[in-house]
Design a protein around this motif. Sequence first.
Motif, PDB file in Angstrom:
ATOM      1  N   PRO A  74       0.831  -1.211   0.000  1.00 46.90           N
ATOM      2  CA  PRO A  74       0.000   0.000   0.000  1.00 46.90           C
ATOM      3  C   PRO A  74       0.862   1.256   0.000  1.00 46.90           C
ATOM      4  O   PRO A  74       1.840   1.336   0.736  1.00 46.90           O
ATOM      5  CB  PRO A  74      -0.801  -0.112   1.308  1.00 46.90           C
ATOM      6  N   TYR A  76       0.576   5.342   0.405  1.00 48.32           N
ATOM      7  CA  TYR A  76      -0.297   6.471   0.762  1.00 48.32           C
ATOM      8  C   TYR A  76      -0.024   7.639  -0.180  1.00 48.32           C
ATOM      9  O   TYR A  76       1.022   7.685  -0.823  1.00 48.32           O
ATOM     10  CB  TYR A  76      -0.052   6.888   2.219  1.00 48.32           C
ATOM     11  N   ARG A  93      -4.737   2.852  -8.404  1.00 45.91           N
ATOM     12  CA  ARG A  93      -5.310   3.361  -7.151  1.00 45.91           C
ATOM     13  C   ARG A  93      -6.581   2.586  -6.848  1.00 45.91           C
ATOM     14  O   ARG A  93      -7.419   2.386  -7.720  1.00 45.91           O
ATOM     15  CB  ARG A  93      -5.618   4.847  -7.316  1.00 45.91           C
ATOM     16  N   LYS A  94      -6.699   2.142  -5.592  1.00 49.10           N
ATOM     17  CA  LYS A  94      -7.880   1.358  -5.200  1.00 49.10           C
ATOM     18  C   LYS A  94      -8.234   1.725  -3.772  1.00 49.10           C
ATOM     19  O   LYS A  94      -7.350   1.724  -2.897  1.00 49.10           O
ATOM     20  CB  LYS A  94      -7.517  -0.134  -5.284  1.00 49.10           C
ATOM     21  N   ASN A  95      -9.502   2.002  -3.526  1.00 44.64           N
ATOM     22  CA  ASN A  95      -9.982   2.357  -2.177  1.00 44.64           C
ATOM     23  C   ASN A  95      -9.102   3.425  -1.498  1.00 44.64           C
ATOM     24  O   ASN A  95      -8.755   3.294  -0.330  1.00 44.64           O
ATOM     25  CB  ASN A  95     -10.044   1.108  -1.277  1.00 44.64           C
ATOM     26  N   GLY A  96      -8.712   4.431  -2.239  1.00 48.01           N
ATOM     27  CA  GLY A  96      -7.968   5.553  -1.653  1.00 48.01           C
ATOM     28  C   GLY A  96      -6.478   5.314  -1.480  1.00 48.01           C
ATOM     29  O   GLY A  96      -5.779   6.182  -0.974  1.00 48.01           O
ATOM     30  N   LEU A  97      -6.003   4.127  -1.899  1.00 53.06           N
ATOM     31  CA  LEU A  97      -4.565   3.829  -1.761  1.00 53.06           C
ATOM     32  C   LEU A  97      -3.972   3.509  -3.129  1.00 53.06           C
ATOM     33  O   LEU A  97      -4.630   2.882  -3.951  1.00 53.06           O
ATOM     34  CB  LEU A  97      -4.359   2.589  -0.888  1.00 53.06           C
ATOM     35  N   TYR A  98      -2.728   3.914  -3.332  1.00 58.52           N
ATOM     36  CA  TYR A  98      -2.004   3.459  -4.522  1.00 58.52           C
ATOM     37  C   TYR A  98      -1.407   2.091  -4.192  1.00 58.52           C
ATOM     38  O   TYR A  98      -1.133   1.784  -3.026  1.00 58.52           O
ATOM     39  CB  TYR A  98      -0.891   4.444  -4.881  1.00 58.52           C
TER      40      TYR A  98
END
Length: 194
Positions: A74, A76, A93-98
């Motif tokens: 993950p 940030y 990017r997935k669910n707010g994370l790269y």
Amino acid sequence: MNADTINLLTKKALKGDVNSLKEVIKFLKGYNAPIAKFAIYSIIYQFAMNNIIDLANECKTCGGKCCKLGLPVPVYHYDYEEMQRHLRIKLERKNGLYLLPRPCKFQKDWMCSINSFKPYACLSYPFATEDEQIEVIKNYNGNGVPDFQVPEFCLAGAKVKKFLNSLIENLKREKRTEPDPEEIIDVLLKVKQQ
Ligand code: SF4
Ligand code: SF4
């Protein structure tokens, strides 16, 4: 402090900034909860892993498995911004994370080629407050040092755990009480100077 501020401060601490380390610990000590105490120990072990104990032989023998195996790392948004200042990189990017896929393309032989700006998750391995330690956190009641779980292949993590468990046990014996995080840090810094 919001989550980003505390994470950035912790990242600075894990890169060796002792003032940031002490500030994070002071902040966490304000919470009288097992999870905060777990986080304090976790950060101290991560700090020792990155800054105090020489782990080159262990990582070389292992061959860098933490950068090869497992789910994507993950990343940030502040990690991503830092990486982009040095590299041309585009991550999913997935669910707010790269997400940085493993095997990681920045690994050269067994080493990290972007060591000075690698993501926070890489700095906190294997004593992070998620992944390997989820079960430990669930069972931790706030008494003493958590029994950190280190993957069998991670010789470096095992060395850090053994070293710090013994250092804390010695301090506890001398003082006849659990040492403060600041006392542990002071001893670690002396070890570094030797
Ligand atoms: S940190 Fe652990 S898993 Fe990663 S290269 Fe070093 S010994 Fe291997
Ligand atoms: S960024 Fe570096 S430490 Fe992180 S997974 Fe990639 S090679 Fe490993």
